[in-house]
Scaffold this active site. Structure first.
Site, PDB file in Angstrom:
ATOM      1  N   SER A 137     -67.534  22.963  51.739  1.00  0.00           N
ATOM      2  CA  SER A 137     -68.781  23.617  51.286  1.00  0.00           C
ATOM      3  C   SER A 137     -69.562  24.184  52.443  1.00  0.00           C
ATOM      4  CB  SER A 137     -69.659  22.744  50.359  1.00  0.00           C
ATOM      5  OG  SER A 137     -70.846  23.588  49.950  1.00  0.00           O
ATOM      6  N   TYR A 150     -74.168  15.327  48.605  1.00  0.00           N
ATOM      7  CA  TYR A 150     -73.017  16.369  48.828  1.00  0.00           C
ATOM      8  C   TYR A 150     -72.743  16.936  49.994  1.00  0.00           C
ATOM      9  CZ  TYR A 150     -70.459  20.548  46.906  1.00  0.00           C
ATOM     10  OH  TYR A 150     -69.665  21.586  46.751  1.00  0.00           O
TER      11      TYR A 150
HETATM   12  P1  NDP Z   1     -65.518  22.720  38.837  1.00  0.00           P
HETATM   13  O1  NDP Z   1     -66.653  21.764  38.467  1.00  0.00           O
HETATM   14  O2  NDP Z   1     -65.087  23.869  38.138  1.00  0.00           O
HETATM   15  O3  NDP Z   1     -64.157  21.777  39.006  1.00  0.00           O
HETATM   16  C1  NDP Z   1     -63.988  20.654  39.678  1.00  0.00           C
HETATM   17  C2  NDP Z   1     -62.675  19.812  39.731  1.00  0.00           C
HETATM   18  O4  NDP Z   1     -62.811  18.640  40.476  1.00  0.00           O
HETATM   19  C3  NDP Z   1     -62.382  19.595  38.157  1.00  0.00           C
HETATM   20  O5  NDP Z   1     -60.913  20.076  37.992  1.00  0.00           O
HETATM   21  C4  NDP Z   1     -62.585  18.286  37.868  1.00  0.00           C
HETATM   22  O6  NDP Z   1     -61.515  17.643  37.028  1.00  0.00           O
HETATM   23  C5  NDP Z   1     -62.338  17.594  39.472  1.00  0.00           C
HETATM   24  N1  NDP Z   1     -62.718  16.490  39.570  1.00  0.00           N
HETATM   25  C6  NDP Z   1     -63.936  16.005  39.459  1.00  0.00           C
HETATM   26  N2  NDP Z   1     -64.016  14.664  39.706  1.00  0.00           N
HETATM   27  C7  NDP Z   1     -62.951  14.239  39.807  1.00  0.00           C
HETATM   28  C8  NDP Z   1     -62.444  12.938  39.801  1.00  0.00           C
HETATM   29  N3  NDP Z   1     -63.206  11.775  39.866  1.00  0.00           N
HETATM   30  N4  NDP Z   1     -60.785  12.819  39.806  1.00  0.00           N
HETATM   31  C9  NDP Z   1     -60.215  13.806  39.792  1.00  0.00           C
HETATM   32  N5  NDP Z   1     -60.612  15.063  39.937  1.00  0.00           N
HETATM   33  C10 NDP Z   1     -61.944  15.286  39.500  1.00  0.00           C
HETATM   34  O7  NDP Z   1     -65.798  23.154  40.285  1.00  0.00           O
HETATM   35  P2  NDP Z   1     -65.220  24.293  41.291  1.00  0.00           P
HETATM   36  O8  NDP Z   1     -64.266  25.083  40.910  1.00  0.00           O
HETATM   37  O9  NDP Z   1     -66.623  25.215  41.616  1.00  0.00           O
HETATM   38  O10 NDP Z   1     -65.158  23.558  42.601  1.00  0.00           O
HETATM   39  C11 NDP Z   1     -63.984  23.232  43.302  1.00  0.00           C
HETATM   40  C12 NDP Z   1     -64.412  22.738  44.562  1.00  0.00           C
HETATM   41  O11 NDP Z   1     -64.945  23.679  45.383  1.00  0.00           O
HETATM   42  C13 NDP Z   1     -65.138  21.377  44.838  1.00  0.00           C
HETATM   43  O12 NDP Z   1     -64.681  20.583  45.997  1.00  0.00           O
HETATM   44  C14 NDP Z   1     -66.321  21.836  45.005  1.00  0.00           C
HETATM   45  O13 NDP Z   1     -67.435  21.082  45.918  1.00  0.00           O
HETATM   46  C15 NDP Z   1     -66.177  23.206  45.908  1.00  0.00           C
HETATM   47  N6  NDP Z   1     -67.322  24.253  46.116  1.00  0.00           N
HETATM   48  C16 NDP Z   1     -67.697  25.065  44.995  1.00  0.00           C
HETATM   49  C17 NDP Z   1     -68.531  25.937  45.224  1.00  0.00           C
HETATM   50  C18 NDP Z   1     -68.996  26.824  44.067  1.00  0.00           C
HETATM   51  O14 NDP Z   1     -69.775  27.545  44.427  1.00  0.00           O
HETATM   52  N7  NDP Z   1     -68.320  26.706  42.831  1.00  0.00           N
HETATM   53  C19 NDP Z   1     -69.277  26.100  46.588  1.00  0.00           C
HETATM   54  C20 NDP Z   1     -68.602  25.268  47.642  1.00  0.00           C
HETATM   55  C21 NDP Z   1     -67.657  24.377  47.318  1.00  0.00           C
HETATM   56  P3  NDP Z   1     -61.604  17.688  35.542  1.00  0.00           P
HETATM   57  O15 NDP Z   1     -62.602  18.609  34.985  1.00  0.00           O
HETATM   58  O16 NDP Z   1     -60.343  17.655  34.823  1.00  0.00           O
HETATM   59  O17 NDP Z   1     -62.407  16.171  35.052  1.00  0.00           O
END
Ligand code: NDP
Length: 239
Positions: A137, A150
């Site tokens: 990020s 974070y």
């Molecule tokens: P979402 O919240 O849509 O997705 C997060 C994902 O992480 C989900 O699939 C969730 O699984 C999974 N997850 C969370 N905790 C766990 C865990 N303990 N074990 C396994 N899986 C887990 O987020 P985004 O798609 O927006 O983000 C994806 C990545 O991109 C993240 O790493 C985020 O930090 C990064 N990011 C996002 C940005 C944004 O603007 N959206 C900006 C910068 C970085 P489930 O839902 O099945 O529990």
């Protein structure tokens, strides 16, 4: 057909990455934690368009559960493309941050990276071809108020990316991090209104999950063989 694992494939960015890698010809393991139904729906969508995918689930912080889920998948052939995308944020200004907010965010990003990546390494090394892409990020590069946990988690991921890339470069494996800015997903919904985005982002819009997926797909391709140990930003010009 190369096998690709995308953690957090049930989420906004992860789903776009799964679709794109499947369209590029990979067999994709769409991983979820709690969102197993979303992962299964995505798998069905990928299969309906002629792609190959299956859903898997585990909590990335539970190392025993991760190994139990992954080891059967690599008995016959290695997973050669790994996208460590699962991540959470739990924001609070630092004086008011609870210990559990600090530990959980770091546990998912940093220990999750270890738990998922480590069991896949030896088979990947033996195959002499691999791609590891860690979704970081802008917060891990520039910091952000209210996100000390974070930022620490994503900064650690960037540093781990660099060290691991040096260990495995001679084996045809590249390790890179992708650092998105503001991307349109559930994670950012309600956090940034359009006015804030116009102020913060030189391109005056949030990025799309598909734009992140395109970058990941390039890094996962043969064409990107000479790019390793990098943290590549995708943020509409924010830095
Ligand atoms: P979402 O919240 O849509 O997705 C997060 C994902 O992480 C989900 O699939 C969730 O699984 C999974 N997850 C969370 N905790 C766990 C865990 N303990 N074990 C396994 N899986 C887990 O987020 P985004 O798609 O927006 O983000 C994806 C990545 O991109 C993240 O790493 C985020 O930090 C990064 N990011 C996002 C940005 C944004 O603007 N959206 C900006 C910068 C970085 P489930 O839902 O099945 O529990």
């Amino acid at each position: 057909m190369k096998k690709a694992l995308v953690t957090g494939g049930s989420g906004g960015i992860g789903a776009a990455i799964c679709r794109r890698l499947a369209a590029d010809g990979c067999h994709v393991y769409v991983h979820a934690n709690r969102g197993v139904d979303a992962a299964q729906e995505l798998v069905e969508g990928i299969r309906a368009t002629g792609g190959s995918a299956e859903a898997i689930s585990f909590d990335v912080t539970d190392s025993a559960a991760v190994s139990a889920a992954l080891l059967p998948l690599i008995e016959d052939a290695p997973i050669q493309i790994l996208v460590n995308n699962a991540g959470i944020h739990d924001d609070a200004v630092f004086p008011g941050m609870r210990p559990d907010q600090w530990h959980r965010v770091i546990d998912v990003s940093v220990n999750g990276f270890f738990n998922v990546t480590q069991p896949l390494m030896m088979p990947m090394i033996r195959s002499r071809w691999g791609r590891i892409i860690n979704i970081s990020s802008i917060s891990g590069i520039a910091g952000n108020r209210g996100q000390t946990n974070y930022s620490a988690a994503k900064g650690a991921l960037n540093a781990a990316t660099k060290s691991l890339s040096q260990e495995v470069a001679s084996r045809g494996i590249t390790v890179n991090a992708v650092a998105p800015g503001i991307i349109e997903t559930a994670m950012t919904e309600g956090t940034f209104d359009p006015g804030m985005i116009k102020q913060m982002v030189p391109m005056k819009r949030a990025g799309k999950p598909g734009e992140v997926a395109s970058l990941v797909a390039y890094l996962a391709s043969d064409e990107a063989a000479y790019i390793s140990g990098q943290v590549i930003s995708i943020n509409g010009g924010m830095l």
